[in-house]
Design a protein around this motif. Structure first.
Motif, PDB file in Angstrom:
ATOM      1  N   LYS A 143       0.783  -1.320   0.023  1.00 60.66           N
ATOM      2  CA  LYS A 143      -0.037   0.020   0.134  1.00 60.66           C
ATOM      3  C   LYS A 143       0.834   1.150   0.126  1.00 60.66           C
ATOM      4  N   ALA A 144       2.190   1.049   0.422  1.00 57.49           N
ATOM      5  CA  ALA A 144       2.944   2.323   0.443  1.00 57.49           C
ATOM      6  C   ALA A 144       3.485   2.765  -0.911  1.00 57.49           C
ATOM      7  N   ARG A 145       3.282   1.971  -2.050  1.00 54.26           N
ATOM      8  CA  ARG A 145       3.178   2.332  -3.528  1.00 54.26           C
ATOM      9  C   ARG A 145       1.936   2.138  -4.207  1.00 54.26           C
ATOM     10  N   PHE A 146       1.109   1.352  -3.709  1.00 59.41           N
ATOM     11  CA  PHE A 146      -0.518   1.346  -4.367  1.00 59.41           C
ATOM     12  C   PHE A 146      -1.332   1.403  -3.489  1.00 59.41           C
ATOM     13  N   PRO A 147      -1.582   2.621  -3.015  1.00 52.55           N
ATOM     14  CA  PRO A 147      -2.636   2.819  -1.803  1.00 52.55           C
ATOM     15  C   PRO A 147      -4.085   2.564  -2.275  1.00 52.55           C
ATOM     16  N   ASP A 148      -4.325   2.443  -3.690  1.00 52.21           N
ATOM     17  CA  ASP A 148      -5.573   1.926  -3.965  1.00 52.21           C
ATOM     18  C   ASP A 148      -5.896   0.525  -4.271  1.00 52.21           C
ATOM     19  N   ILE A 149      -5.082  -0.240  -3.920  1.00 53.19           N
ATOM     20  CA  ILE A 149      -5.263  -1.553  -3.990  1.00 53.19           C
ATOM     21  C   ILE A 149      -6.348  -1.766  -3.215  1.00 53.19           C
ATOM     22  N   GLY A 150      -7.217  -2.833  -3.713  1.00 53.33           N
ATOM     23  CA  GLY A 150      -8.519  -3.203  -2.812  1.00 53.33           C
ATOM     24  C   GLY A 150      -8.901  -4.648  -2.884  1.00 53.33           C
ATOM     25  N   ARG A 151      -9.387  -5.023  -1.722  1.00 51.93           N
ATOM     26  CA  ARG A 151      -9.913  -6.163  -1.789  1.00 51.93           C
ATOM     27  C   ARG A 151     -11.181  -6.902  -2.547  1.00 51.93           C
ATOM     28  N   THR A 152     -11.002  -7.832  -3.442  1.00 45.11           N
ATOM     29  CA  THR A 152     -11.935  -8.255  -4.344  1.00 45.11           C
ATOM     30  C   THR A 152     -12.697  -9.448  -3.668  1.00 45.11           C
ATOM     31  N   VAL A 153     -13.414  -9.444  -2.739  1.00 50.06           N
ATOM     32  CA  VAL A 153     -14.114 -10.609  -1.947  1.00 50.06           C
ATOM     33  C   VAL A 153     -14.922 -11.407  -3.055  1.00 50.06           C
ATOM     34  N   GLU A 154     -15.721 -10.611  -4.121  1.00 48.10           N
ATOM     35  CA  GLU A 154     -16.452 -11.150  -4.888  1.00 48.10           C
ATOM     36  C   GLU A 154     -15.770 -12.244  -5.913  1.00 48.10           C
ATOM     37  N   GLN A 155     -14.480 -12.217  -5.788  1.00 48.81           N
ATOM     38  CA  GLN A 155     -13.729 -13.301  -6.491  1.00 48.81           C
ATOM     39  C   GLN A 155     -13.589 -14.150  -5.833  1.00 48.81           C
ATOM     40  N   ASP A 156     -13.273 -14.550  -4.501  1.00 49.27           N
ATOM     41  CA  ASP A 156     -13.102 -15.419  -3.687  1.00 49.27           C
ATOM     42  C   ASP A 156     -14.169 -16.552  -3.833  1.00 49.27           C
ATOM     43  N   LYS A 157     -13.902 -17.875  -4.065  1.00 47.07           N
ATOM     44  CA  LYS A 157     -14.841 -18.830  -3.928  1.00 47.07           C
ATOM     45  C   LYS A 157     -14.902 -19.355  -2.634  1.00 47.07           C
ATOM     46  N   ALA A 158     -15.853 -20.162  -2.277  1.00 46.33           N
ATOM     47  CA  ALA A 158     -16.407 -20.721  -0.780  1.00 46.33           C
ATOM     48  C   ALA A 158     -14.843 -21.601  -0.338  1.00 46.33           C
ATOM     49  N   ASN A 159     -14.274 -22.080  -1.076  1.00 44.20           N
ATOM     50  CA  ASN A 159     -13.128 -22.881  -0.657  1.00 44.20           C
ATOM     51  C   ASN A 159     -11.638 -22.507  -0.868  1.00 44.20           C
ATOM     52  N   ASP A 160     -11.588 -21.065  -1.435  1.00 44.11           N
ATOM     53  CA  ASP A 160     -10.322 -20.746  -1.852  1.00 44.11           C
ATOM     54  C   ASP A 160      -9.409 -20.716  -0.605  1.00 44.11           C
ATOM     55  N   THR A 161      -7.949 -20.930  -1.183  1.00 43.12           N
ATOM     56  CA  THR A 161      -7.097 -20.698   0.019  1.00 43.12           C
ATOM     57  C   THR A 161      -6.528 -19.236  -0.350  1.00 43.12           C
ATOM     58  N   SER A 162      -6.892 -18.555  -1.302  1.00 41.72           N
ATOM     59  CA  SER A 162      -6.304 -17.154  -1.359  1.00 41.72           C
ATOM     60  C   SER A 162      -7.293 -16.115  -1.182  1.00 41.72           C
ATOM     61  N   LYS A 163      -6.807 -14.948  -0.709  1.00 38.12           N
ATOM     62  CA  LYS A 163      -7.404 -13.693  -0.502  1.00 38.12           C
ATOM     63  C   LYS A 163      -7.118 -12.586  -1.596  1.00 38.12           C
ATOM     64  N   ALA A 164      -8.057 -12.598  -2.400  1.00 34.25           N
ATOM     65  CA  ALA A 164      -7.981 -11.747  -3.670  1.00 34.25           C
ATOM     66  C   ALA A 164      -7.754 -10.219  -3.458  1.00 34.25           C
ATOM     67  N   TRP A 165      -6.959  -9.595  -4.173  1.00 26.41           N
ATOM     68  CA  TRP A 165      -6.933  -8.030  -4.166  1.00 26.41           C
ATOM     69  C   TRP A 165      -6.541  -7.740  -5.437  1.00 26.41           C
ATOM     70  N   LYS A 166      -6.807  -6.480  -5.693  1.00 30.04           N
ATOM     71  CA  LYS A 166      -6.485  -5.916  -7.100  1.00 30.04           C
ATOM     72  C   LYS A 166      -6.290  -4.382  -7.047  1.00 30.04           C
ATOM     73  N   VAL A 167      -5.524  -3.909  -8.134  1.00 23.58           N
ATOM     74  CA  VAL A 167      -5.286  -2.321  -8.358  1.00 23.58           C
ATOM     75  C   VAL A 167      -6.085  -2.025  -9.236  1.00 23.58           C
ATOM     76  N   PRO A 168      -7.031  -1.344  -9.201  1.00 28.10           N
ATOM     77  CA  PRO A 168      -8.019  -0.870 -10.100  1.00 28.10           C
ATOM     78  C   PRO A 168      -7.255  -0.460 -11.713  1.00 28.10           C
ATOM     79  N   GLY A 169      -7.757  -1.020 -12.372  1.00 30.94           N
ATOM     80  CA  GLY A 169      -7.152  -0.690 -13.839  1.00 30.94           C
ATOM     81  C   GLY A 169      -6.146  -1.750 -14.471  1.00 30.94           C
ATOM     82  N   PHE A 170      -5.596  -2.577 -13.346  1.00 27.14           N
ATOM     83  CA  PHE A 170      -4.724  -3.703 -13.717  1.00 27.14           C
ATOM     84  C   PHE A 170      -5.570  -4.742 -14.284  1.00 27.14           C
ATOM     85  N   LYS A 171      -4.695  -5.386 -15.366  1.00 29.82           N
ATOM     86  CA  LYS A 171      -5.388  -6.625 -15.950  1.00 29.82           C
ATOM     87  C   LYS A 171      -5.489  -7.750 -14.884  1.00 29.82           C
TER      88      LYS A 171
END
Length: 261
Positions: A143-171
């Motif tokens: 966040k020191a370099r990408f303060p706008d990175i945000g959690r994308t909970v809607e991309q997490d599936k019920a049994n996922d082991t990973s917590k998803a985050w994304k910088v707006p506009g990034f592919k």
């Protein structure tokens, strides 16, 4: 390639996803044959974006081969031959925490999922708290370099082991596998079958059930099904029944390289 093709044949019987975890050294030149055989997901291990550090960490050359495999895999996804391309990065203090933001930047123009993995205790890796970096600390660094990175909970599936985050506009996106600081054991539905035929119901469990020996002894499908169910029912509430990170570190278990995945 032959193994993937053999397993890929079961897609006609309901197999949904066939993936491999790889160091990526030779993946690029095998990728076409693998996707032809039914492969649709790849996880490529890469702990650094610095060539010299790559040789230090892996004790081998091959950085350019790995990067080429990542780019070829992303192209295969673009072409519709792969559904998922992930890069797995184990984060350790004094090794690669200074590259966290660079890995995030790597997702700007690439449709790839970079997953930051908390360092976990396994036989032989000399795990300790001094080199451990938690999910929360990784986020602070990013966040020191990408303060706008945000959690994308809607991309997490019920049994996922990973917590998803994304910088707006990034592919691409990033994720965090938080096995130590914020475990997900309550929703984990993973079983592993080791190369020597043992069922392992948790990465940290020392107890294994031999499917190979029971197959070779002529057990019926019904008996094998009971064996698998027994392995599932023995799954501990968290961390293979061990008492925290110190308990895991002190227990006898296989090194990750012998477990697989």
């Amino acid at each position: 390639v032959d193994v993937v093709a053999g397993i890929g044949a079961y897609k006609q019987s309901g197999l949904e996803t066939l993936g491999v975890t790889t160091n990526g050294i030779t993946l690029a030149r095998q990728l076409q044959k693998l996707t032809d055989g039914g492969l649709d997901a790849v996880n490529i291990s890469l702990d650094t974006l610095v060539p010299a550090k790559f040789e230090f960490v892996t004790r081998r050359r091959g950085y350019n081969h790995v990067m080429n495999s990542i780019e070829e895999s992303i192209q295969a996804k673009r072409d519709g031959r792969l559904r998922s391309v992930k890069v797995n990065c184990v984060v350790m203090r004094g090794i690669n925490e200074d590259e966290l933001a660079d890995f995030v930047a790597f997702t700007q123009d690439r449709d790839v999922d970079v997953r930051f993995i908390e360092w976990m205790p396994f036989d032989g890796n000399k795990w300790n708290w001094d080199k451990f970096i938690s999910y929360a600390e990784m986020l602070d660094i990013i966040k020191a370099r990408f303060p706008d990175i945000g959690r994308t909970v809607e991309q997490d599936k019920a049994n996922d082991t990973s917590k998803a985050w994304k910088v707006p506009g990034f592919k691409g996106k990033v994720g965090f596998i938080t096995s130590m600081s914020k475990h997900f054991c309550g929703t984990c539905n993973r079983l592993r079958l080791t190369a020597d035929g043992n069922i392992k119901n948790c990465l940290f469990s020392s107890e294994e059930v031999s499917l190979r020996d029971n197959l070779r002894s002529g057990q019926s499908n019904q008996d094998l099904e009971k064996l698998i169910k027994m392995a599932v029912m023995k799954k501990a509430a968290k961390h293979g029944g061990k008492d925290g990170a110190e308990g895991i570190a002190k227990s006898q278990n296989r090194p990750m390289i012998h477990i697989g995945g």
